[in-house]
Design an enzyme around this catalytic site. Sequence first.
Site, short mmCIF file in Angstrom:
data_model
loop_
_atom_site.label_atom_id
_atom_site.label_comp_id
_atom_site.label_asym_id
_atom_site.label_seq_id
_atom_site.Cartn_x
_atom_site.Cartn_y
_atom_site.Cartn_z
N HIS A 216 0.80 -1.23 0.00
CA HIS A 216 0.00 0.00 0.00
C HIS A 216 0.83 1.28 0.00
O HIS A 216 0.28 2.37 -0.08
CB HIS A 216 -0.94 0.03 1.21
CG HIS A 216 -0.24 0.29 2.51
ND1 HIS A 216 0.41 -0.68 3.19
CD2 HIS A 216 -0.06 1.43 3.20
CE1 HIS A 216 0.96 -0.16 4.28
NE2 HIS A 216 0.69 1.12 4.30
C1 UD1 Z 1 -1.95 5.09 6.36
C2 UD1 Z 1 -0.63 5.50 6.98
C3 UD1 Z 1 0.40 4.39 6.79
C4 UD1 Z 1 -0.13 3.06 7.29
C5 UD1 Z 1 -1.45 2.77 6.60
C6 UD1 Z 1 -2.02 1.44 7.07
C7 UD1 Z 1 -0.17 7.93 6.89
C8 UD1 Z 1 0.66 8.96 6.26
N1 UD1 Z 1 -0.09 6.69 6.33
O1 UD1 Z 1 -1.77 5.04 4.97
O2 UD1 Z 1 1.57 4.72 7.49
O3 UD1 Z 1 0.81 2.05 7.03
O4 UD1 Z 1 -2.36 3.83 6.89
O5 UD1 Z 1 -3.21 1.13 6.48
O6 UD1 Z 1 -0.86 8.19 7.85
N2 UD1 Z 1 -9.19 4.54 2.49
C9 UD1 Z 1 -10.37 3.88 2.46
N3 UD1 Z 1 -10.92 3.48 3.63
C10 UD1 Z 1 -10.34 3.71 4.83
C11 UD1 Z 1 -9.11 4.42 4.84
C12 UD1 Z 1 -8.54 4.81 3.69
O7 UD1 Z 1 -10.94 3.64 1.41
O8 UD1 Z 1 -10.90 3.30 5.86
C13 UD1 Z 1 -8.56 4.95 1.21
C14 UD1 Z 1 -8.95 6.33 0.80
O9 UD1 Z 1 -9.06 6.36 -0.57
C15 UD1 Z 1 -7.79 7.17 1.24
C16 UD1 Z 1 -6.64 6.22 1.01
O10 UD1 Z 1 -7.16 4.93 1.35
O11 UD1 Z 1 -7.68 8.35 0.51
C17 UD1 Z 1 -5.44 6.50 1.86
O12 UD1 Z 1 -5.76 6.49 3.26
P1 UD1 Z 1 -4.83 7.27 4.32
O13 UD1 Z 1 -5.25 7.02 5.70
O14 UD1 Z 1 -4.68 8.67 3.89
O15 UD1 Z 1 -3.41 6.63 4.12
P2 UD1 Z 1 -3.02 5.11 4.00
O16 UD1 Z 1 -2.51 4.88 2.65
O17 UD1 Z 1 -4.09 4.20 4.51
#
Ligand code: UD1
Length: 383
Positions: A216
């Site tokens: 991811h």
């Molecule tokens: C985040 C953390 C990362 C961790 C990861 C674990 C930061 C900078 N990164 O990355 O260190 O390893 O979580 O999962 O904080 N989304 C969903 N559903 C959710 C959450 C996210 O669909 O419940 C999608 C959305 O499109 C969102 C994207 O995932 O924009 C990214 O989510 P985000 O929390 O910003 O960062 P992660 O890539 O999950």
Amino acid sequence: MKKIILVAGARPNFMKIAPVVRAIKNYNKSSVTKRINYQLVHTGQHYDVEMSESFFKDLDLPAPDIHLNVGSGTHAEQTGKIMIEFEKVCLREKPDLVVVVGDVNSTVACALTAAKLSIPVAHIEAGLRSFDRTMPEEINRVLTDQISDYLFTTCDDANENLMHEGIPKNKIFFVGNVMIDTLVAHVKLAKKSRILEKLRLRENGRLKKYAVLTLHRPSNVDNQLVLGGILRALNKVSERIPIIFPAHPRTVSRIKNFKLNDMLFFLDNPPLDDFPGKIMLTPPLGYLDFLCLMSNATLVLTDSGGIQEESTILGVPCLTLRNNTERPITVREGTNIVVGNTPNKIVKTAFHILKNGIRQKKIPKYWDGKAAERIVKILTKVS
Ligand code: UD1
């Protein structure tokens, strides 16, 4: 006793905060005169049932006392929204200490908010460094540590990194690894999971050989060429061993945008016969199902930080599909190999490990299931 706010926001935070909650509850039960008054705040960085709620259930975490519901956004939007909402909480609840874990946007946002209100901050999992400032998590780690008052570390590397950055020794507490506390506490329960039967990895009691993949990191999934190269390499590996891929929502959306779907098949459309030479994609799994899957795997392929640590404890070989790791102890003492994301190297190393296995050197010091207990003991003395 003083009031503590515990912060969790994204999937890897829940495994780290759960043992702290449990250790506080145990302390409160055993102490007649003193109690730790705590509140759990969920920022809402992760919000899907599979990324958040299912972990509360699996880890027996109490529902959050306060939910900030911030959701997704750009880094600045997400960090800013968390700060705005968390400041209101701090002003209203007036905590004496804010505890943050890990390295996600929720970690730095809440630490910064508290520090600016002169509320002491404790950072659990302090001092890890990849020395790669292109990783958002590295920025979060460096900044959080600079403004924390109590830095709880998992290994000696972290202690040294912090001292190099000028953090006074008396702020650093080497306590061990809370993520491993959670693993130790749940490994027995995870054996009851039916995920292996569901994925047809165990049939009539017979366990098949398989590998588990997670992916991811922006550096791996946000670029079409890089992601395509990794998936192609892993398709080659999957000709020798089935690869199960519980995929993060951002990875699924990139695979669709980049039209790479035909390199995988989706669980909702499983083949009737055995696994072909393709990666098998599933939705994100709950904690117990994933732990069961990982414990029984022949090989783990990942770009996650926590999984490098968990596979070390489980004794399962782990290939880290990144050019660096902030957890070098898992390479020195555990089962981790940092292989990068070059397709040829991934295939070559995976084949080598499948043929020869890997020998674990030792279990890192204090990765023994008691880190949270040590943390709470320290907090009762200092806060
Ligand atoms: C985040 C953390 C990362 C961790 C990861 C674990 C930061 C900078 N990164 O990355 O260190 O390893 O979580 O999962 O904080 N989304 C969903 N559903 C959710 C959450 C996210 O669909 O419940 C999608 C959305 O499109 C969102 C994207 O995932 O924009 C990214 O989510 P985000 O929390 O910003 O960062 P992660 O890539 O999950």
